[in-house]
Design a protein around this motif. Structure first.
Motif, PDB file in Angstrom:
ATOM      1  N   LYS A   1       0.839  -1.191   0.000  1.00 62.88           N
ATOM      2  CA  LYS A   1       0.000   0.000   0.000  1.00 62.88           C
ATOM      3  C   LYS A   1       0.878   1.247   0.000  1.00 62.88           C
ATOM      4  CE  LYS A   1      -3.868  -2.101   2.485  1.00 62.88           C
ATOM      5  NZ  LYS A   1      -4.696  -2.044   3.694  1.00 62.88           N
ATOM      6  N   SER A   2       0.506   2.225  -0.816  1.00 59.80           N
ATOM      7  CA  SER A   2       1.254   3.475  -0.852  1.00 59.80           C
ATOM      8  C   SER A   2       0.807   4.363   0.301  1.00 59.80           C
ATOM      9  CB  SER A   2       1.026   4.193  -2.186  1.00 59.80           C
ATOM     10  OG  SER A   2      -0.352   4.492  -2.337  1.00 59.80           O
ATOM     11  N   THR A   3       1.750   5.091   0.865  1.00 60.07           N
ATOM     12  CA  THR A   3       1.445   5.988   1.970  1.00 60.07           C
ATOM     13  C   THR A   3       0.847   7.281   1.432  1.00 60.07           C
ATOM     14  OG1 THR A   3       3.317   5.091   3.187  1.00 60.07           O
ATOM     15  CG2 THR A   3       2.422   7.192   3.950  1.00 60.07           C
ATOM     16  N   PRO A   4      -0.315   7.714   1.935  1.00 56.43           N
ATOM     17  CA  PRO A   4      -0.908   8.959   1.424  1.00 56.43           C
ATOM     18  C   PRO A   4      -0.023  10.146   1.760  1.00 56.43           C
ATOM     19  CG  PRO A   4      -2.053   8.213   3.407  1.00 56.43           C
ATOM     20  CD  PRO A   4      -1.126   7.110   3.005  1.00 56.43           C
ATOM     21  N   PRO A   5      -0.055  11.193   0.934  1.00 57.67           N
ATOM     22  CA  PRO A   5       0.784  12.365   1.197  1.00 57.67           C
ATOM     23  C   PRO A   5       0.380  13.055   2.494  1.00 57.67           C
ATOM     24  CG  PRO A   5      -0.792  12.805  -0.560  1.00 57.67           C
ATOM     25  CD  PRO A   5      -0.867  11.341  -0.281  1.00 57.67           C
TER      26      PRO A   5
ATOM     27  N   ASP B   1      13.450   2.316  -0.672  1.00 57.26           N
ATOM     28  CA  ASP B   1      12.915   2.817  -1.936  1.00 57.26           C
ATOM     29  C   ASP B   1      12.884   1.754  -3.012  1.00 57.26           C
ATOM     30  OD1 ASP B   1      12.607   5.227  -0.724  1.00 57.26           O
ATOM     31  OD2 ASP B   1      14.329   6.201  -1.669  1.00 57.26           O
ATOM     32  N   ASN B   2      13.874   0.868  -3.030  1.00 54.69           N
ATOM     33  CA  ASN B   2      13.994  -0.087  -4.119  1.00 54.69           C
ATOM     34  C   ASN B   2      13.416  -1.464  -3.801  1.00 54.69           C
ATOM     35  OD1 ASN B   2      15.838   1.222  -6.369  1.00 54.69           O
ATOM     36  ND2 ASN B   2      16.704   1.831  -4.399  1.00 54.69           N
ATOM     37  N   LEU B   3      13.440  -1.858  -2.537  1.00 60.52           N
ATOM     38  CA  LEU B   3      12.978  -3.204  -2.167  1.00 60.52           C
ATOM     39  C   LEU B   3      11.710  -3.177  -1.333  1.00 60.52           C
ATOM     40  CD1 LEU B   3      16.433  -4.855  -1.333  1.00 60.52           C
ATOM     41  CD2 LEU B   3      15.167  -4.903  -3.491  1.00 60.52           C
ATOM     42  N   GLY B   4      11.276  -1.999  -0.917  1.00 58.45           N
ATOM     43  CA  GLY B   4      10.025  -1.895  -0.179  1.00 58.45           C
ATOM     44  C   GLY B   4      10.235  -1.862   1.326  1.00 58.45           C
ATOM     45  N   HIS B   5       9.223  -1.356   2.035  1.00 57.28           N
ATOM     46  CA  HIS B   5       9.336  -1.184   3.482  1.00 57.28           C
ATOM     47  C   HIS B   5       9.300  -2.504   4.240  1.00 57.28           C
ATOM     48  CE1 HIS B   5       9.192   3.229   3.622  1.00 57.28           C
ATOM     49  NE2 HIS B   5       8.454   3.118   2.530  1.00 57.28           N
ATOM     50  N   THR B   6       8.707  -3.532   3.644  1.00 53.21           N
ATOM     51  CA  THR B   6       8.717  -4.832   4.318  1.00 53.21           C
ATOM     52  C   THR B   6      10.140  -5.344   4.445  1.00 53.21           C
ATOM     53  OG1 THR B   6       6.506  -5.368   3.493  1.00 53.21           O
ATOM     54  CG2 THR B   6       7.888  -7.211   4.210  1.00 53.21           C
ATOM     55  N   THR B   7      10.886  -5.288   3.346  1.00 50.53           N
ATOM     56  CA  THR B   7      12.292  -5.693   3.392  1.00 50.53           C
ATOM     57  C   THR B   7      13.071  -4.764   4.314  1.00 50.53           C
ATOM     58  OG1 THR B   7      12.182  -6.567   1.152  1.00 50.53           O
ATOM     59  CG2 THR B   7      14.368  -6.059   2.009  1.00 50.53           C
ATOM     60  N   GLY B   8      12.762  -3.461   4.262  1.00 56.63           N
ATOM     61  CA  GLY B   8      13.430  -2.527   5.158  1.00 56.63           C
ATOM     62  C   GLY B   8      13.203  -2.874   6.618  1.00 56.63           C
ATOM     63  N   ASP B   9      11.972  -3.249   6.959  1.00 60.00           N
ATOM     64  CA  ASP B   9      11.680  -3.658   8.340  1.00 60.00           C
ATOM     65  C   ASP B   9      12.467  -4.907   8.727  1.00 60.00           C
ATOM     66  OD1 ASP B   9       9.978  -1.548   8.573  1.00 60.00           O
ATOM     67  OD2 ASP B   9       8.138  -2.720   8.423  1.00 60.00           O
ATOM     68  N   GLU B  10      12.587  -5.856   7.803  1.00 61.79           N
ATOM     69  CA  GLU B  10      13.370  -7.072   8.072  1.00 61.79           C
ATOM     70  C   GLU B  10      14.821  -6.729   8.360  1.00 61.79           C
ATOM     71  OE1 GLU B  10      12.678  -9.228   4.510  1.00 61.79           O
ATOM     72  OE2 GLU B  10      10.745 -10.049   5.155  1.00 61.79           O
ATOM     73  N   VAL B  11      15.353  -5.789   7.595  1.00 63.89           N
ATOM     74  CA  VAL B  11      16.746  -5.371   7.807  1.00 63.89           C
ATOM     75  C   VAL B  11      16.897  -4.707   9.181  1.00 63.89           C
ATOM     76  CG1 VAL B  11      18.526  -3.765   7.027  1.00 63.89           C
ATOM     77  CG2 VAL B  11      17.303  -5.156   5.369  1.00 63.89           C
ATOM     78  N   LEU B  12      15.941  -3.866   9.571  1.00 57.40           N
ATOM     79  CA  LEU B  12      16.016  -3.205  10.874  1.00 57.40           C
ATOM     80  C   LEU B  12      15.987  -4.210  12.020  1.00 57.40           C
ATOM     81  CD1 LEU B  12      13.651  -0.162  10.261  1.00 57.40           C
ATOM     82  CD2 LEU B  12      16.107  -0.065  10.668  1.00 57.40           C
ATOM     83  N   VAL B  13      15.096  -5.186  11.913  1.00 53.70           N
ATOM     84  CA  VAL B  13      15.011  -6.213  12.964  1.00 53.70           C
ATOM     85  C   VAL B  13      16.309  -7.015  13.015  1.00 53.70           C
ATOM     86  CG1 VAL B  13      13.820  -8.306  13.687  1.00 53.70           C
ATOM     87  CG2 VAL B  13      12.497  -6.352  12.873  1.00 53.70           C
TER      88      VAL B  13
END
Length: 690
Positions: free
Chosen positions: A5-9, A317-329
């Protein structure tokens, strides 16, 4: 296949009466990659109209407006009962006024001279507002739940026990299923038998207190796993009987859901829901307590490590926030492994972690732990897609680098940014010099804004000559700053500040327009020199250069063939396809393009044949090595030959000796500039050249 889902402005209302400052704020927001819908108002009436017409996620307000100030704006917002994040962005507000505004309800204040953190502040306050709304929703649901429970109680949908003074159940009615039982099974049993045996002393004490005081009492008790239920028991006596014969009632309510909601809200107020680490506020409080407990007799240090994941935005930006969250965890887990048992790790912001080492023997011990973190992160896959990351770490120490948690974190932040400047993947300690440089940079940024407004900047022009004839064929425009109090400030000092702060955008526009004006004036006096203007990486990325150039040429009536734009290799190589598109537009207009400082770093020669270029400017670091280093001579010859093969002109920078000029002429370098031909001069100097 899942879709994200895209984040609304973010709906952003900006109260600002200066169009220039408004552009700078928007530029800071754009540089921070913020997605937002924007509206600017400058008056109290405009604010009221904006609040009437739309709902806003955040308000950014200058302290001084045309007919009011930030306090009046805040009062108007609060009077409407609105919970909108309120950020003061001002260049003039004093510390006492800022503190008063924060006490009155403002969430943050940011100096206009330090807009680099504005986008993150907006994100944080919008996020915190969403959490507050979620909390209010949860609290409202909690209130409604309690009302429903009261209604159920009035309809005997709770479990009510009639007990004697000994605690024996005489009668039961209501919902016995909350105790996983039936009314029949509960009757004639002792109250303590209905709950876990560990609750028996508490229940007996409650019965004794109610009997002795003839009052009321509420306690909590529970059922053990697998039930895991929490109950509120309210005891009361029937006052129409003698105390020695009085029976009592116990109202039993299942409050498991309420306690779970409270626990969740408490957790969210102190911990990050993604990594389950302490959040920003929690770690700040913990650090302050550690500092307060320190004694002057302590010989150990407390170290603060601010750990920023390098290029994390690229992952998101390139792999999506789900992957970003995985990296943070994964990063949180890996960093925790490198810390000691008593060390504290928190998630400080979106891609930053903060570690507190409360007891280290010396600075080297903290550095060693930081290095272990740096070594461990890129060596460990942090997500199912096996991503690996590096980090930049800034370290500060107590005692030494600050007296409060805020001081130490700010010092670590300064050191972390210094590590980032070195390319990332490194550790840097805070030093007083770094702090002074940071303050100097902020002061210089503020002064530079004033300099632009008060016309303290001028342009000088350095001659460029044709080595075959010795004739001057053009000049390069160079910005100069004569401060009214401190004197001349070197471009090597103020240009980097301009680029980091975004001031380079209005500065670059001023340089282009002034250079075109001067070049046209020379032509009107019979001196048809071409003028070269530098374009920074920030301008090339964020500004429509073609439109800016077109407007400058149209306004000054300068022929397009008289203008040369100079860009560095790094600008052109950063996004080659986009660079080709933009340069092609300029080329179609007739503007000529030169690659500045060619050979100063790593050069990807393959990009040269793809870009619509006209000239290579050979970096002065190579030119000054001529006659001294055979390698430099070979490199210069190779660059000239390469340019010829691509049908590009060449210009040597930094020519200072006749020997150098002869070498360049001998090897067919066409143009040159440097002290041998003249230093940079004001525009008036060139009016008399024929």
């Amino acid at each position: 296949m899942s879709t994200q889902k895209s984040t609304p402005p973010i709906r952003l209302l900006h109260m600002e009466d200066s169009a220039i400052d408004a552009r700078l704020v928007r530029r800071a927001l754009d540089r921070g990659e913020l997605t937002y819908d924007y509206r600017r108002e400058a008056t109290l009436a405009g604010l009221q109209k904006a609040l009437d017409e739309a709902d806003w996620d955040v308000i950014i307000v200058d302290h001084h407006l045309a007919d009011c100030d930030s306090r009046r704006v805040l009062t108007e917002v609060k009077s409407r009962g609105l919970d909108i994040p309120f950020i003061i962005c001002s260049g003039t507000i004093g510390e006492e006024q800022a503190v008063a505004a924060m006490k009155a309800g403002a969430q943050d204040y940011i100096m206009k001279g330090n807009l680099s953190r504005l986008a993150e502040a907006v994100r944080r306050e919008v996020r915190d507002a969403a959490i507050r709304r979620s909390s209010r929703t949860a609290e409202e649901e909690l209130r409604r739940s309690e009302q429903r429970l009261a209604l159920l109680l009035s309809q005997s949908d709770e479990l009510v026990l009639h007990i004697d003074q000994a605690g024996q159940v005489i009668e039961a009615w209501g919902n016995a299923e909350i105790l996983s039982s039936t009314l029949t099974k509960i009757t004639n049993r002792h109250l303590t038998e209905l709950f876990h045996r560990t609750n028996a002393p508490l229940l007996r004490e409650a019965l004794a207190r109610v009997t002795s005081t003839q009052g009321h009492l509420s306690i909590e008790t529970y059922l053990p796993p697998p039930s895991n239920r929490t109950f509120l028991l309210h005891f009361g006596l029937q006052h129409d009987q003698p105390p020695t014969q009085a029976d009592g009632c116990v109202l039993i309510r299942d409050i498991t859901a309420i306690r779970q909601t409270e626990a969740e809200l408490t957790f969210l107020s102190r911990y990050d829901p993604l990594t389950h680490l302490p959040n920003r506020k929690s770690v700040h409080d913990q650090l302050q307590k550690i500092i307060d407990k320190r004694t002057s007799a302590s010989h150990h240090y407390t170290a603060v490590l601010l750990i920023d994941l390098d290029r994390f935005k690229v992952i998101n930006d390139n792999l999506g926030h789900t992957t970003g969250d995985e990296v943070l965890v994964g990063a949180a887990h890996e960093i925790r492994r490198k810390l000691r048992q008593d060390d504290i790790l928190a998630r400080y912001s979106s891609d930053e972690f903060l570690a507190i080492l409360p007891d280290v023997h010396n600075r080297e011990a903290a550095t060693q732990i930081a290095q272990q973190i740096l070594d461990g992160l890129p060596a460990t896959p942090l997500s199912p897609s096996a991503l690996r990351v590096t980090a930049s770490i800034g370290i500060s120490f107590s005692p030494g680098d600050g007296h409060t948690a805020e001081d130490l974190i700010a010092a670590a932040d300064v050191a972390m940014h210094e590590a980032k400047k070195q390319g990332g993947g490194s550790v840097h300690h805070y030093t007083p010099e770094l702090g002074r440089r940071g303050i100097r940079r902020l002061e210089l940024e503020q002064q530079l804004r004033i300099a632009l407004e008060q016309n303290q900047l001028t342009l000088n022009y350095q001659p460029q000559v044709d080595l075959r004839t010795g004739a001057m064929i053009g000049v390069e425009a160079l910005a100069r700053w004569q401060h009214p109090e401190t004197g001349a400030i070197s471009p090597s000092e103020f240009i980097p500040v301009a680029e980091e702060s975004g001031i380079i955008i209005p500065l670059g526009e001023w340089v282009l327009n002034r250079a075109c004006e001067d070049a046209m004036r020379w032509r009107q006096h019979g001196v048809p020199l071409e003028v070269a203007v530098n374009v920074s990486a920030v301008e090339f990325e964020h500004v429509d250069i073609a439109s800016r150039v077109s407007q400058a040429l149209s306004r000054t009536h300068l022929p397009v063939e008289a203008l040369v734009l100079e860009l560095t290799e790094s600008v052109l190589m950063d996004d080659t396809e986009e660079a080709i598109r933009r340069l092609q537009t300029l080329r179609e207009m007739g503007v000529r393009i030169a690659v500045d400082d060619f050979g100063s770093g790593y050069s990807n020669l393959s990009y040269l044949k793809r870009l619509p270029l006209n000239k290579l400017k050979i970096d002065q670091s190579l030119i000054r090595g001529l006659g001294k280093h055979a390698n430099d001579e070979a490199l210069v010859r190779a660059v000239i030959q390469l340019a010829h093969s691509l049908k590009l002109d060449t210009l040597a920078e930094g020519v200072e000796t006749e020997t150098t000029r002869q070498f360049l002429h001998q090897h067919h370098c066409r143009h040159a500039q440097g002290y041998l031909f003249g230093r940079a001069q004001p525009a008036e100097h060139f009016l008399s050249i024929h």
